[in-house]
Design a protein around this motif. Sequence first.
Motif, short mmCIF file in Angstrom:
data_model
loop_
_atom_site.label_atom_id
_atom_site.label_comp_id
_atom_site.label_asym_id
_atom_site.label_seq_id
_atom_site.Cartn_x
_atom_site.Cartn_y
_atom_site.Cartn_z
N TYR A 67 -5.17 4.15 -6.04
CA TYR A 67 -4.49 3.33 -5.08
C TYR A 67 -4.26 4.42 -3.93
O TYR A 67 -3.56 5.69 -4.32
CB TYR A 67 -3.29 3.10 -5.46
CG TYR A 67 -3.22 2.47 -6.92
CD1 TYR A 67 -3.80 1.11 -7.05
CD2 TYR A 67 -2.65 2.83 -8.18
CE1 TYR A 67 -3.91 0.25 -8.00
CE2 TYR A 67 -2.75 2.08 -9.26
CZ TYR A 67 -3.39 0.93 -9.27
OH TYR A 67 -3.38 0.34 -10.49
N GLY A 139 -5.39 1.68 3.70
CA GLY A 139 -5.06 1.59 2.34
C GLY A 139 -6.09 1.03 1.40
O GLY A 139 -6.88 -0.01 1.77
N ASN A 143 -10.26 -0.55 -8.62
CA ASN A 143 -10.10 -0.69 -9.92
C ASN A 143 -11.11 0.29 -10.63
O ASN A 143 -12.41 0.17 -10.74
CB ASN A 143 -10.36 -2.17 -10.38
CG ASN A 143 -9.53 -3.02 -9.62
OD1 ASN A 143 -8.46 -2.53 -9.31
ND2 ASN A 143 -9.87 -4.34 -9.58
#
Length: 256
Positions: A67, A139, A143
């Motif tokens: 992230y 951003g 995963n």
Amino acid sequence: MTKTDTPTQSPAPAPIIHLRTVDSTNAYCQRRAQELPCPCVVLADEQTAGRGRQGRSWHSPDGENLYLSILLPLPQADSHLPALPMAAALAGLDALTAVGVTGAWIKWPNDLLIENRKIMGVLIETCRGRGSRELAVVGIGMNLDMSAADLAAIDRPATSVRAEAGRDVERAELLQALIAAFFAAWEQAQTGGAAALQPRWSAASRLLGRSVQVELPNETLSGTVTAFATDGSLCLRLRDGSDRRVQAGDVHLRPL
Ligand code: BT5
């Protein structure tokens, strides 16, 4: 609340600020834009309110996923703006290739999928930094090691790097590959604008010639994808033979 580790100087062309947990790395960049170095990369282990586009959320459990938000000066020339999402998507592809994950493609505008399983999403926002300078917040959520339960909690098919690579991949390795590829693409765009990235970006899409539905805020279009424009928009031939260009929307593939 966020807990900030000491900023570390990375071999990447920007310092990395590593947070244990945060609501959203994009929101953090926007809140702290006046004090953060620019460019910089803000990375979190967990997001409690990770966000997607149009108010959707990004499932961000604590663990080994990526992230991150890259804070950058917003390009002055409009022709350079589409280079941001293109650079993010291409960087994701390069990072996946670097760790041995093949077969990823860019689902317009900038999702990365393996077959129909989403592995990466991009949310670009803006804010004002020091001296009211306009900044971009790129951003990226990728995963890396989602548990089966976490993957199942997502309302659409999703996957992770480890599931696809079939081996352990270090987060640091993936992060480094992603950041290096992003800044390399961004550098390329500094001189050539989005046009410098568009051919590779467009070639990595599987939508050309496909029959799609595109959901826009107030309408849904059905047609065939004829091209991707240099500004990143999707060119559609509608059922009635007319052509439309759309700059943002959600694409649904119709069966072949
Ligand atoms: C995106 O939105 O794909 C943009 C995601 C950007 C996330 C990063 S993480 C770092 C930075 N900080 C943030 O707060 N956000 C950015 P969109 O195209 O709207 O897709 C959202 C949809 O993807 C959701 O509605 C789910 O269907 C699906 N989804 C949610 N979490 C997912 C995940 N972890 N993996 C795969 N798909 C997911």
